[in-house]
Scaffold this motif. Sequence first.
Motif, PDB file in Angstrom:
ATOM      1  N   VAL A  18       0.800  -1.218   0.000  1.00  0.00           N
ATOM      2  CA  VAL A  18       0.000   0.000   0.000  1.00  0.00           C
ATOM      3  C   VAL A  18       0.838   1.276   0.000  1.00  0.00           C
ATOM      4  O   VAL A  18       0.299   2.363  -0.193  1.00  0.00           O
ATOM      5  N   ARG A  19       2.136   1.164   0.224  1.00  0.00           N
ATOM      6  CA  ARG A  19       2.977   2.374   0.197  1.00  0.00           C
ATOM      7  C   ARG A  19       4.199   2.100  -0.649  1.00  0.00           C
ATOM      8  O   ARG A  19       4.802   1.023  -0.573  1.00  0.00           O
ATOM      9  N   GLU A  20       4.569   3.083  -1.458  1.00  0.00           N
ATOM     10  CA  GLU A  20       5.736   2.926  -2.320  1.00  0.00           C
ATOM     11  C   GLU A  20       6.345   4.288  -2.609  1.00  0.00           C
ATOM     12  O   GLU A  20       5.680   5.311  -2.530  1.00  0.00           O
ATOM     13  N   ASP A  21       7.623   4.267  -2.920  1.00  0.00           N
ATOM     14  CA  ASP A  21       8.326   5.516  -3.203  1.00  0.00           C
ATOM     15  C   ASP A  21       9.665   5.167  -3.833  1.00  0.00           C
ATOM     16  O   ASP A  21       9.926   4.006  -4.148  1.00  0.00           O
ATOM     17  N   ALA A  22      10.505   6.179  -3.991  1.00  0.00           N
ATOM     18  CA  ALA A  22      11.839   5.973  -4.553  1.00  0.00           C
ATOM     19  C   ALA A  22      12.850   6.722  -3.696  1.00  0.00           C
ATOM     20  O   ALA A  22      12.509   7.634  -2.948  1.00  0.00           O
ATOM     21  N   MET A  23      14.110   6.334  -3.792  1.00  0.00           N
ATOM     22  CA  MET A  23      15.175   7.006  -3.044  1.00  0.00           C
ATOM     23  C   MET A  23      16.467   6.894  -3.821  1.00  0.00           C
ATOM     24  O   MET A  23      16.620   6.033  -4.686  1.00  0.00           O
ATOM     25  N   ARG A  24      17.366   7.809  -3.522  1.00  0.00           N
ATOM     26  CA  ARG A  24      18.709   7.736  -4.097  1.00  0.00           C
ATOM     27  C   ARG A  24      19.649   7.146  -3.053  1.00  0.00           C
ATOM     28  O   ARG A  24      19.747   7.665  -1.947  1.00  0.00           O
ATOM     29  N   GLY A  25      20.322   6.061  -3.421  1.00  0.00           N
ATOM     30  CA  GLY A  25      21.180   5.358  -2.453  1.00  0.00           C
ATOM     31  C   GLY A  25      22.618   5.759  -2.549  1.00  0.00           C
ATOM     32  O   GLY A  25      23.474   4.970  -2.939  1.00  0.00           O
ATOM     33  N   ASN A  26      22.922   7.022  -2.250  1.00  0.00           N
ATOM     34  CA  ASN A  26      24.313   7.468  -2.317  1.00  0.00           C
ATOM     35  C   ASN A  26      24.970   7.492  -0.948  1.00  0.00           C
ATOM     36  O   ASN A  26      26.107   7.908  -0.809  1.00  0.00           O
ATOM     37  N   ALA A  27      24.248   7.065   0.109  1.00  0.00           N
ATOM     38  CA  ALA A  27      24.803   7.069   1.460  1.00  0.00           C
ATOM     39  C   ALA A  27      25.015   5.625   1.891  1.00  0.00           C
ATOM     40  O   ALA A  27      24.350   5.106   2.766  1.00  0.00           O
ATOM     41  N   TRP A  28      25.963   4.936   1.269  1.00  0.00           N
ATOM     42  CA  TRP A  28      26.206   3.532   1.559  1.00  0.00           C
ATOM     43  C   TRP A  28      27.364   3.398   2.538  1.00  0.00           C
ATOM     44  O   TRP A  28      28.188   4.299   2.708  1.00  0.00           O
ATOM     45  N   LYS A  29      27.391   2.240   3.191  1.00  0.00           N
ATOM     46  CA  LYS A  29      28.495   1.910   4.092  1.00  0.00           C
ATOM     47  C   LYS A  29      28.891   0.459   3.853  1.00  0.00           C
ATOM     48  O   LYS A  29      28.081  -0.340   3.374  1.00  0.00           O
TER      49      LYS A  29
ATOM     50  N   GLY B 156      32.324  -5.958   4.428  1.00  0.00           N
ATOM     51  CA  GLY B 156      33.055  -5.756   3.185  1.00  0.00           C
ATOM     52  C   GLY B 156      32.200  -5.527   1.965  1.00  0.00           C
ATOM     53  O   GLY B 156      32.722  -5.455   0.848  1.00  0.00           O
ATOM     54  N   VAL B 157      30.863  -5.389   2.142  1.00  0.00           N
ATOM     55  CA  VAL B 157      29.945  -5.213   1.006  1.00  0.00           C
ATOM     56  C   VAL B 157      29.286  -3.842   1.090  1.00  0.00           C
ATOM     57  O   VAL B 157      28.798  -3.455   2.156  1.00  0.00           O
ATOM     58  N   PRO B 158      29.268  -3.067  -0.015  1.00  0.00           N
ATOM     59  CA  PRO B 158      28.543  -1.783   0.011  1.00  0.00           C
ATOM     60  C   PRO B 158      27.061  -2.022   0.307  1.00  0.00           C
ATOM     61  O   PRO B 158      26.393  -2.780  -0.393  1.00  0.00           O
ATOM     62  N   THR B 159      26.567  -1.398   1.366  1.00  0.00           N
ATOM     63  CA  THR B 159      25.218  -1.651   1.864  1.00  0.00           C
ATOM     64  C   THR B 159      24.470  -0.342   1.999  1.00  0.00           C
ATOM     65  O   THR B 159      25.015   0.647   2.501  1.00  0.00           O
ATOM     66  N   PHE B 160      23.234  -0.327   1.558  1.00  0.00           N
ATOM     67  CA  PHE B 160      22.390   0.866   1.575  1.00  0.00           C
ATOM     68  C   PHE B 160      21.309   0.703   2.642  1.00  0.00           C
ATOM     69  O   PHE B 160      20.904  -0.408   2.970  1.00  0.00           O
ATOM     70  N   ALA B 161      20.826   1.815   3.154  1.00  0.00           N
ATOM     71  CA  ALA B 161      19.851   1.779   4.241  1.00  0.00           C
ATOM     72  C   ALA B 161      18.768   2.821   4.012  1.00  0.00           C
ATOM     73  O   ALA B 161      19.020   3.889   3.445  1.00  0.00           O
ATOM     74  N   HIS B 162      17.565   2.501   4.487  1.00  0.00           N
ATOM     75  CA  HIS B 162      16.455   3.450   4.436  1.00  0.00           C
ATOM     76  C   HIS B 162      15.606   3.267   5.684  1.00  0.00           C
ATOM     77  O   HIS B 162      15.218   2.141   6.019  1.00  0.00           O
ATOM     78  N   ASN B 163      15.295   4.378   6.367  1.00  0.00           N
ATOM     79  CA  ASN B 163      14.501   4.331   7.589  1.00  0.00           C
ATOM     80  C   ASN B 163      13.017   4.310   7.218  1.00  0.00           C
ATOM     81  O   ASN B 163      12.480   5.291   6.722  1.00  0.00           O
ATOM     82  N   PHE B 164      12.357   3.194   7.483  1.00  0.00           N
ATOM     83  CA  PHE B 164      10.934   3.045   7.170  1.00  0.00           C
ATOM     84  C   PHE B 164      10.033   3.383   8.352  1.00  0.00           C
ATOM     85  O   PHE B 164       8.808   3.260   8.250  1.00  0.00           O
ATOM     86  N   SER B 165      10.600   3.789   9.480  1.00  0.00           N
ATOM     87  CA  SER B 165       9.809   3.906  10.707  1.00  0.00           C
ATOM     88  C   SER B 165       8.662   4.904  10.581  1.00  0.00           C
ATOM     89  O   SER B 165       7.616   4.729  11.205  1.00  0.00           O
ATOM     90  N   MET B 166       8.836   5.964   9.763  1.00  0.00           N
ATOM     91  CA  MET B 166       7.768   6.942   9.594  1.00  0.00           C
ATOM     92  C   MET B 166       6.581   6.378   8.817  1.00  0.00           C
ATOM     93  O   MET B 166       5.489   6.947   8.839  1.00  0.00           O
ATOM     94  N   GLU B 167       6.785   5.269   8.120  1.00  0.00           N
ATOM     95  CA  GLU B 167       5.733   4.706   7.280  1.00  0.00           C
ATOM     96  C   GLU B 167       4.833   3.730   8.036  1.00  0.00           C
ATOM     97  O   GLU B 167       3.785   3.348   7.528  1.00  0.00           O
ATOM     98  N   PHE B 168       5.250   3.302   9.253  1.00  0.00           N
ATOM     99  CA  PHE B 168       4.431   2.348  10.000  1.00  0.00           C
ATOM    100  C   PHE B 168       3.172   3.045  10.499  1.00  0.00           C
ATOM    101  O   PHE B 168       3.234   4.135  11.059  1.00  0.00           O
ATOM    102  N   TRP B 169       2.025   2.432  10.338  1.00  0.00           N
ATOM    103  CA  TRP B 169       0.774   3.102  10.712  1.00  0.00           C
ATOM    104  C   TRP B 169      -0.057   2.299  11.721  1.00  0.00           C
ATOM    105  O   TRP B 169      -0.962   2.845  12.333  1.00  0.00           O
ATOM    106  N   GLU B 170       0.258   1.017  11.924  1.00  0.00           N
ATOM    107  CA  GLU B 170      -0.536   0.191  12.817  1.00  0.00           C
ATOM    108  C   GLU B 170       0.310  -1.002  13.234  1.00  0.00           C
ATOM    109  O   GLU B 170       1.147  -1.491  12.467  1.00  0.00           O
ATOM    110  N   ASP B 171       0.125  -1.484  14.473  1.00  0.00           N
ATOM    111  CA  ASP B 171       0.866  -2.649  14.928  1.00  0.00           C
ATOM    112  C   ASP B 171       0.667  -3.815  13.962  1.00  0.00           C
ATOM    113  O   ASP B 171      -0.424  -4.020  13.415  1.00  0.00           O
TER     114      ASP B 171
END
Length: 503
Positions: free
Chosen positions: A322-333, A337-352
């Motif tokens: 029910v929710r979708e979007d896009a992001m630019r993954g230029n903040a990897w760590k 030893g593997v380039p890994t990307f992250a996105h905080n989904f916590s703002m998208e949670f709406w119900e337990d």
Amino acid sequence: MGSCERWAYKVMEYEEIKELNRSEKSVVHLVRDKGRGTIFVRKILKGRHGVYKTLQGCPHPFLPKLYEVTVSDESTTVIEEYIEGEIPDAGEMSDRQLRCMVRELCTVLEFLHGKGIIHRDIKPSHVLLAGDGHIRLIDFDAARMPKEDLEQDTRLLGTKGYAPPEQYGFAQTDERADIYALGVTLGQLLGDKAKKQIYKRIIRKCTRLDPDKRYQSVRQVRQALSQTRGAVLCGGLILLLIAFLWQMSPQFLEKRGEPTESAGLQPLPAPENPRWDGETGIGIWNMASDSGLTEREVVKYRWKLCRKDTAEPPTLEEDVWVREDAMRGNAWKYVDGVPTFAHNFSMEFWEDGFYYFAVAIAGDGVSCADSPYVISDAFVYTGEDAPPLPVPTGLEWRMTEEYGWVFFATWDNLDDYENKDSFDVTVYNKNGEYVTNNIWTKEDIVENGHGGIRIRSEFFAPEGEAYRFTVQAMTSRPNEYKSSPMPLQPRVKGLNAIFIIQN
């Protein structure tokens, strides 16, 4: 503002028939004109409600007629048309009737916004389907007209669940507050039909927490709704055309000496190992090892999010995303030893419940297509009633001269947050227009050593322009805290923090 024809009516005497509603702020009676026997609704509201005077002079077929409006310092008395109608029931209406009703609601809101009137309490019980088959938008007790000298609303009115965040004192509301409530109302009025993807997309955009990410006018909502019908019709025609060309294309191409192989683009490899970063509500994934993309490239990702009552994993074909979007993954760590990307989904949670995300690498549409989506493991969210994080305070710009001026957005209570909590800084110019935004974690800020988030100087004018920023704290502990309230676009007087580029 458009001109209005003012209606004039003879002052009448009324007798009360029955009381319809009583609260601390108003008393509503059904009354009868003693002379002609006509039935009206009489509202006596506490305080001044000048918006009714404006409405009296601007009639519209989808609004109740206002016959008398008397405004004093203590109260406002309104005599309005009595409408025999009922709240629309989606289960008893055809698709055509529903679309007509929604278009009429958008039409009357466009009219009101054109007069500078914000309703501020759009909900199904304020939309009546009258005996003539058309809607009436009622109850303007919470309505207001924006004032240039205010930074936020002076009266915090509206209905919980329908009113957007800015209506609770974060800023002065504008037409986008009605657009938020319109989205929630559409979901209610459409009933099960709101689950259709064409409607879900519109409702989701209407109800974005950040008003800058919503539709910016009701006309845009109406156009999007109109396109849904056209999309269905055009989709059918396109399928017929494709089927026809598919049957004809081998002979057609053979005559022209052209190859018959598919000219489809090769999709990119999918991201690897999408998963939740422990209990943080942060989704992480690895760059596909054979993607052909370099570690330093800015890669665009597409993501989807779903919630389920049980831990049973969803499939991509299920109608649960029910929710979708896009992001630019230029903040990897690097992780193991593997380039890994992250996105905080916590703002998208709406119900337990159990949350899954799916992620894909977006192709450029020229040399490569989107990768397939891959689905994460489950995150168990139990923080529906968690308290919000503290709001960042003491916002100010910090500038350093390292190979030219470098600008940092800072605040003074960074110690109130955990290392994986993140911050979304949004920059506006002096006219309140969006310039850019950037998201860092507290860990990134501490490692940087300047106590704030860097804003790249190329986004700023050479000189003479003023800039402000807002910042929202996004939790990495969604089962303990929610993200802080969304700060809104600052108006000219909303000086969260300001600097002026000088020589």
